[in-house]
Design an enzyme around this catalytic site. Structure first.
Site, PDB file in Angstrom:
ATOM      1  N   ASP A  81       0.896  -1.331   0.063  1.00  0.00           N
ATOM      2  CA  ASP A  81      -0.085  -0.108  -0.109  1.00  0.00           C
ATOM      3  C   ASP A  81       0.806   1.111   0.058  1.00  0.00           C
ATOM      4  O   ASP A  81       1.882   1.376   0.789  1.00  0.00           O
ATOM      5  CB  ASP A  81      -1.036  -0.033   1.378  1.00  0.00           C
ATOM      6  CG  ASP A  81      -2.013   1.054   1.442  1.00  0.00           C
ATOM      7  OD1 ASP A  81      -2.462   1.340   0.355  1.00  0.00           O
ATOM      8  OD2 ASP A  81      -2.120   1.367   2.548  1.00  0.00           O
ATOM      9  N   HIS A 181      -6.792   9.722   5.065  1.00  0.00           N
ATOM     10  CA  HIS A 181      -6.351   8.857   6.197  1.00  0.00           C
ATOM     11  C   HIS A 181      -6.444   9.263   7.466  1.00  0.00           C
ATOM     12  O   HIS A 181      -6.248  10.432   7.943  1.00  0.00           O
ATOM     13  CB  HIS A 181      -4.753   8.379   5.684  1.00  0.00           C
ATOM     14  CG  HIS A 181      -4.750   8.051   4.373  1.00  0.00           C
ATOM     15  ND1 HIS A 181      -4.087   8.569   3.453  1.00  0.00           N
ATOM     16  CD2 HIS A 181      -5.158   6.485   4.067  1.00  0.00           C
ATOM     17  CE1 HIS A 181      -4.270   7.977   2.300  1.00  0.00           C
ATOM     18  NE2 HIS A 181      -4.740   6.780   2.605  1.00  0.00           N
ATOM     19  N   HIS A 212      -9.513   5.127  -0.255  1.00  0.00           N
ATOM     20  CA  HIS A 212      -8.886   4.895   0.878  1.00  0.00           C
ATOM     21  C   HIS A 212      -9.517   5.843   2.016  1.00  0.00           C
ATOM     22  O   HIS A 212     -10.344   6.511   1.895  1.00  0.00           O
ATOM     23  CB  HIS A 212      -7.626   5.742   0.536  1.00  0.00           C
ATOM     24  CG  HIS A 212      -6.419   4.796  -0.247  1.00  0.00           C
ATOM     25  ND1 HIS A 212      -5.189   4.519   0.183  1.00  0.00           N
ATOM     26  CD2 HIS A 212      -6.567   4.238  -1.471  1.00  0.00           C
ATOM     27  CE1 HIS A 212      -4.790   3.529  -0.661  1.00  0.00           C
ATOM     28  NE2 HIS A 212      -5.498   3.432  -1.885  1.00  0.00           N
TER      29      HIS A 212
HETATM   30  P1  13P Z   1      -7.516   4.755   7.308  1.00  0.00           P
HETATM   31  O1  13P Z   1      -6.321   4.786   8.117  1.00  0.00           O
HETATM   32  O2  13P Z   1      -8.320   6.104   7.367  1.00  0.00           O
HETATM   33  O3  13P Z   1      -8.610   3.623   7.552  1.00  0.00           O
HETATM   34  O4  13P Z   1      -7.035   4.575   5.801  1.00  0.00           O
HETATM   35  C1  13P Z   1      -6.248   3.381   5.444  1.00  0.00           C
HETATM   36  C2  13P Z   1      -5.869   3.380   4.146  1.00  0.00           C
HETATM   37  O5  13P Z   1      -6.472   3.971   3.322  1.00  0.00           O
HETATM   38  C3  13P Z   1      -4.714   2.608   3.874  1.00  0.00           C
HETATM   39  O6  13P Z   1      -4.282   3.030   2.356  1.00  0.00           O
END
Ligand code: 13P
Length: 287
Positions: A81, A181, A212
């Site tokens: 990721d 995020h 995301h």
């Molecule tokens: P969150 O931490 O807001 O759940 O997002 C995770 C993410 O998008 C990882 O790529």
């Protein structure tokens, strides 16, 4: 080489559900994920960010994914990721990841396209699903005290999307539509669903749209986003938060404890609940 993840993503497009990606870097997180998946039996993606993958090491992450798959008797996929360079993603692909995400969102579009295309060329030959990113998704996977402020100019521009997917050949595309995020104070999230529909109209079925920042967004908005074409949703912060509060509770109830598994059981339970809630929301029995 055919990647079965593509079939599941196609099914998601057709039936209107979203595949969850759960990020992890500890056994407690995995155990929580496994316990929920054992009951619900929905496919999912395990994610490691660059930081999470550096902590675990590629080989351990790849082997863990295999063990989880065997334990569950379910297809599980491993995604690198937010990789920031071709070199790092190449190493992840060589180590055995089934999916990689190149995050070129801070680059100029030409540079973003050029590197994404290189990742696609390398990944596709090896049967790896590649996710690109267009638009800037703010935040990081933690608890934010300040209210989220989204700059409209950072959101994905529907008129750029077609060019991006044509010139890169990506399978999946992460978009910025007011998502971020991390967890933010209540009322922070207000997804631009009209923009999502415009993007979907531009791409049709040619690319799998990814959301995301799956933590903290109200369920109603998530459901609407899935209805409008999102087929993969990443979750990290809510799992991290459950991990932290579970461990704190473990130490609070037994301050002298030094046996890890005795402290961890509360965290595993809390993570299991988060994963179960997300799976039920994203799949809504449509799998
Ligand atoms: P969150 O931490 O807001 O759940 O997002 C995770 C993410 O998008 C990882 O790529």
């Amino acid at each position: 080489m055919k990647n079965q993840l593509l079939d599941i993503l196609k099914k998601a497009q057709k039936k209107g559900f979203a595949i969850p990606q759960f990020n992890f870097c500890t056994i407690a997180q995995l155990k929580g994920i496994i316990r929920a998946a054992k009951r619900l039996r929905y496919p999912f993606i395990l994610g490691t960010s660059e930081g999470e993958s550096r902590y675990l090491g590629f080989n351990l992450a790849v082997e863990i994914k295999r063990v989880v798959e065997r334990e569950l008797g379910l297809k599980v996929f491993l995604n690198l990721d937010h990789g920031r360079s071709f070199e790092y993603l190449k190493r992840a692909i060589d180590a055995g990841y089934q999916m990689v995400h190149f995050d070129g969102s801070e680059l100029k579009i030409e540079k973003n396209i050029a590197i994404t295309r290189k990742v696609v060329a390398y990944g596709k030959k090896r049967g790896v699903v590649v996710e690109g990113e267009l638009g800037y998704i703010p935040g990081s996977s933690k608890i934010h005290k300040e209210t989220l402020k989204i700059k409209p100019e950072n959101m994905t521009k529907p008129e750029q999307v077609r060019r991006f997917i044509k010139e890169t050949g990506v399978d999946a595309l992460a978009i910025a539509i007011g998502n971020a995020h991390g967890i933010f104070p209540k009322g922070s999230f207000n997804l631009d669903l009209k923009r999502l529909s415009m993007i979907k109209r531009e791409v049709g079925e040619r690319v799998f749209l990814v959301l995301h920042g799956g933590s903290g967004i109200p369920s109603k908005q998530i459901k609407e986003a899935i209805k409008r074409g999102i087929v993969k949703i990443n979750v990290n912060t809510e799992i991290r938060q459950a991990w932290r509060s579970g461990i704190e509770r473990g130490f609070d109830t037994n301050p002298g404890e030094i046996t890890p598994y005795k402290v961890m059981s509360g965290a595993v339970e809390k993570i299991e609940k988060v994963v179960e809630k997300k799976m039920k929301l994203f799949y809504s029995n449509k799998y």
